[in-house]
Design a protein around this motif. Structure first.
Motif, short mmCIF file in Angstrom:
data_model
loop_
_atom_site.label_atom_id
_atom_site.label_comp_id
_atom_site.label_asym_id
_atom_site.label_seq_id
_atom_site.Cartn_x
_atom_site.Cartn_y
_atom_site.Cartn_z
N MET A 105 0.83 -1.19 0.00
CA MET A 105 0.00 0.00 0.00
C MET A 105 0.87 1.25 0.00
SD MET A 105 -2.77 -1.34 2.85
CE MET A 105 -3.50 0.28 3.08
N SER A 106 0.35 2.31 -0.58
CA SER A 106 1.07 3.58 -0.58
C SER A 106 1.15 4.15 0.83
CB SER A 106 0.36 4.58 -1.50
OG SER A 106 -0.89 4.96 -0.92
N ALA A 107 2.01 5.14 0.99
CA ALA A 107 2.10 5.81 2.29
C ALA A 107 0.74 6.38 2.68
CB ALA A 107 3.15 6.92 2.23
N LEU A 108 0.06 7.01 1.74
CA LEU A 108 -1.25 7.59 2.03
C LEU A 108 -2.25 6.52 2.44
CD1 LEU A 108 -3.11 10.03 2.12
CD2 LEU A 108 -3.54 9.70 -0.33
N ASP A 109 -2.26 5.39 1.73
CA ASP A 109 -3.20 4.33 2.07
C ASP A 109 -2.88 3.72 3.44
OD1 ASP A 109 -4.68 4.63 -0.22
OD2 ASP A 109 -3.63 3.07 -1.34
N ASN A 110 -1.59 3.65 3.80
CA ASN A 110 -1.24 3.16 5.13
C ASN A 110 -1.81 4.05 6.22
OD1 ASN A 110 0.78 0.77 5.70
ND2 ASN A 110 1.38 1.60 3.70
N VAL A 111 -1.87 5.35 5.94
CA VAL A 111 -2.41 6.29 6.93
C VAL A 111 -3.93 6.27 6.95
CG1 VAL A 111 -2.55 8.74 7.56
CG2 VAL A 111 -0.37 7.78 6.80
N THR A 112 -4.55 6.14 5.77
CA THR A 112 -6.00 6.27 5.69
C THR A 112 -6.76 4.99 6.00
OG1 THR A 112 -6.00 5.85 3.29
CG2 THR A 112 -5.84 8.15 4.01
N ALA A 113 -6.11 3.83 5.84
CA ALA A 113 -6.83 2.57 6.06
C ALA A 113 -7.44 2.48 7.46
CB ALA A 113 -5.91 1.38 5.78
N ALA A 126 -11.12 10.58 4.72
CA ALA A 126 -9.89 9.93 5.17
C ALA A 126 -8.71 10.40 4.34
CB ALA A 126 -10.03 8.41 5.07
N ARG A 127 -8.91 10.53 3.06
CA ARG A 127 -7.82 11.00 2.19
C ARG A 127 -7.42 12.43 2.55
NH1 ARG A 127 -5.84 9.58 -2.86
NH2 ARG A 127 -4.82 11.27 -3.98
N GLN A 128 -8.41 13.27 2.81
CA GLN A 128 -8.10 14.66 3.16
C GLN A 128 -7.27 14.72 4.44
OE1 GLN A 128 -11.58 17.10 3.74
NE2 GLN A 128 -10.44 19.01 3.60
N ARG A 129 -7.70 13.95 5.44
CA ARG A 129 -6.94 13.95 6.69
C ARG A 129 -5.57 13.34 6.50
NH1 ARG A 129 -9.28 11.65 12.33
NH2 ARG A 129 -10.70 13.39 11.97
N GLY A 130 -5.49 12.24 5.75
CA GLY A 130 -4.21 11.58 5.52
C GLY A 130 -3.22 12.49 4.83
N GLU A 131 -3.68 13.22 3.83
CA GLU A 131 -2.78 14.13 3.12
C GLU A 131 -2.29 15.24 4.04
OE1 GLU A 131 -5.25 15.29 -0.15
OE2 GLU A 131 -4.52 13.67 -1.46
N ALA A 132 -3.18 15.73 4.90
CA ALA A 132 -2.79 16.80 5.83
C ALA A 132 -1.76 16.29 6.83
CB ALA A 132 -4.03 17.32 6.56
#
Length: 253
Positions: A105-113, A126-132
């Motif tokens: 999984m990408s770094a972003l997906d690791n954070v958002t999962a 989740a994506r918005q928070r993960g990117e932030a």
């Protein structure tokens, strides 16, 4: 004042080996506690008992006004179900030595999962928070990279991002820099120092004496399954009273 995170009389054995011997720990909100000690002293086991990755043989752990690992109904204590325990653990972030990221999984997906699976957030939220959060730890440009494409320090920062994205009440760090090349250690410690300045409650098992001196508010020294010395970080590090603490610090400075 009641501590935000409190462990009382924690005992833990593996077979005949007693690893923790009635450990007491109290952490106030916003406090950074560094846990030092030689290998095998029980530091990591204590951390894992705090969020019940290891179930203590006896003793209790309380976060806020809730006991971890048990639920009370009409005055009777019951062992938490796996679902209930997962919800309790979500209140405490955990950062491991070896990152524990999903390699596919990408770094972003690791954070958002965890945000989607545990918190039930929509993919867009989740994506918005993960990117932030990735921006906050200096990894915005690496959001789509998978762990094998990242340095050890970057992977550990993704792991920290995953923990703080869940908005925990406290974060437990289990020797977060021990698996890193020396030149990468500072980038992880810098993120942790930023969290401390923002008021995050943290318990950090570490051998980084400089971090303990400048960031921790209190230092605990463990030996043979017990806390043998604790106090103000600089006082303990500069003038340890216990001979075991003195010998340890003489070797690691």
């Amino acid at each position: 004042m009641t501590a935000m995170l409190q462990a009382s009389r924690i005992w833990k054995s593996f077979g005949d080996h007693v690893v923790l011997k009635g450990v007491d720990l109290a952490v106030e909100r916003g406090e950074v506690v560094a846990v030092l000690g030689p290998s095998g002293s029980g530091k990591s086991t204590l951390l894992r008992c705090l969020n019940f990755l290891e179930t203590p043989d006896s003793g209790s752990v309380t976060l806020g006004d809730e006991r971890i690992g048990v639920l009370e109904k009409q005055g009777t204590l019951y062992e938490s179900t796996p679902v209930q325990l997962a919800a309790q653990r979500a209140r405490m972030g955990m950062v491991f030595q070896r990152f524990n990221l999903f390699g596919h999984m990408s770094a972003l997906d690791n954070v958002t999962a965890p945000l989607r699976i545990v918190r039930g957030m929509s993919p867009s939220d989740a994506r918005q928070r993960g990117e932030a959060i990735l921006t906050r730890v200096g990894l915005a440009e690496h959001a789509q990279k998978r762990p094998p494409q990242l340095s050890g320090g970057q992977q550990q920062r993704v792991a920290i991002a995953r923990a703080i994205a869940m908005e925990p009440e406290a974060i437990l760090f289990d020797e977060p820099t021990s698996a890193l090349d020396p030149e990468l250690v500072h980038e992880v410690l810098d993120v942790m120092a930023d969290l401390a300045r923002e008021g995050m409650t943290m318990v950090v098992v570490t051998h980084e004496i400089g971090f303990a001196r400048h960031v921790a508010s209190r230092v605990l020294f463990m030996d043979d399954g017990a806390i043998v010395e604790e106090g103000d970080a600089r006082a303990v590090l500069d003038s340890p009273a216990n001979p075991r603490t003195q010998a340890f610090l003489a070797k690691v400075r």
